[in-house]
Design a protein around this motif. Structure first.
Motif, short mmCIF file in Angstrom:
data_model
loop_
_atom_site.label_atom_id
_atom_site.label_comp_id
_atom_site.label_asym_id
_atom_site.label_seq_id
_atom_site.Cartn_x
_atom_site.Cartn_y
_atom_site.Cartn_z
N PRO A 59 59.08 63.73 97.71
CA PRO A 59 58.69 64.79 96.75
C PRO A 59 59.89 65.48 96.12
N LEU A 60 60.99 65.63 96.88
CA LEU A 60 62.19 66.25 96.30
C LEU A 60 62.77 65.37 95.19
N ALA A 61 62.79 64.06 95.42
CA ALA A 61 63.28 63.14 94.38
C ALA A 61 62.38 63.18 93.16
N MET A 62 61.09 63.31 93.35
CA MET A 62 60.16 63.42 92.22
C MET A 62 60.41 64.70 91.43
N ILE A 63 60.68 65.79 92.11
CA ILE A 63 60.96 67.06 91.44
C ILE A 63 62.26 66.96 90.64
#
Length: 296
Positions: A59-63
């Motif tokens: 999720p951090l990479a997606m953000i």
């Protein structure tokens, strides 16, 4: 064969979704999408190294992928469109820009991380489930990808069809002048569309990597294939339709699986582009497209 095709198609679907999102919000085909996904995957690799947890890194990479994509729209695409509103060059400037951006991203990745392969370990097993004494071609990792695609289609479909944001995205793409008169902040809305596409591309890059060999490099062939097959899936499914992108990806995945298993893996490009040409000749609007005028 069916499960192999659906597994491959689900990865193509994530990239196709990202391309459809950019098209629906800004009427631009983003050929840098694979490079942006590759950069997000490298960022995901760093996050996995620092946190030791793929479920935090994803999720951090997606953000971060969404933020980078938004910056690309604000600093590059919006500026170019503003300064090329007329003449024969107006329609191709964004395409040339995204192709150039793809090269810049790959070169930057090579400068920062080097040209050697890096490895990301999968969070789930890639060994197929057992049904009785048989091991089927569907693994927990494959299932995660499938569920991710289904979840994104449901969420994004709801946003586009049932919310004011979705209406604003469609109106800004179809008729920005009228949308501005209606009080819609077209620039901000388009940036949101690019950001959502960046998040989808980041998911595609990370999930493809861990679902495959786990190795990536700045010149990864897998990401070039992801862009090519994602684009083909989006076109044959219908560039105006998120479900169409998924359907196109599944059909493409199944066709290529048949070719690889029963004919030859060297023919996948020929077959993919032949399928694209056939669909464009018979139904140019795609599987779930409409010949009627586009509605905001």
């Amino acid at each position: 064969m069916l499960l192999i095709g659906i597994g491959a198609g689900s990865i193509y679907a994530l990239m196709a979704i990202a391309m459809v999102l950019v098209w629906r919000s800004t009427r631009v085909i983003n050929f840098a999408q694979a490079g942006m996904a590759l950069l997000s995957t490298y960022i995901g690799f760093e996050l996995v190294q620092k946190t030791g947890n793929f479920w935090i890194a994803l999720p951090l990479a997606m953000i971060l992928g969404a933020l980078f994509s938004a910056l690309v729209e604000i600093l590059l695409i919006r500026t170019l469109i503003k300064h090329s509103t007329s003449g024969p060059v107006a329609g191709i400037v964004p395409i040339i820009a995204t192709l150039g951006l793809l090269g810049v991203i790959r070169a930057t990745i090579g400068f920062i991380w080097g040209n050697q392969d890096i490895q990301i370990q999968p969070p789930l097993s890639k060994v197929g489930f057992k049904v009785g004494e048989e091991t089927i071609a569907l693994s927990p990792m494959n299932l995660l990808v499938l569920l991710t695609v289904v979840g994104m289609v449901i969420i994004l479909g709801f946003i586009f069809q049932k919310t004011n944001l979705g209406l604003s995205l469609r109106a800004s793409a179809y008729s920005p002048e009228i949308a501005q008169l209606a009080g819609i902040r077209v620039g901000a809305i388009r940036t949101i569309g690019w950001a959502i596409a960046g998040a989808a591309g980041a998911a595609a890059g990370l999930l493809q990597t861990v679902n495959g060999t786990g190795a990536i490099s700045p010149d990864s062939l897998e990401f070039s294939l992801l862009l090519t097959f994602g684009f083909i899936a989006a076109v044959i499914g219908g560039l105006e339709s998120l479900p169409g992108a998924v359907l196109g990806a599944v059909v493409l995945g199944l066709v290529l699986a048949v070719v690889q298993i029963y004919i030859s893996g060297t023919l996948v490009f020929i077959v993919a582009f032949t399928l694209l040409l056939l669909v464009l000749l018979v139904r140019p609007q795609g599987f779930i497209g409409s010949k009627a005028g586009r509605r905001a």
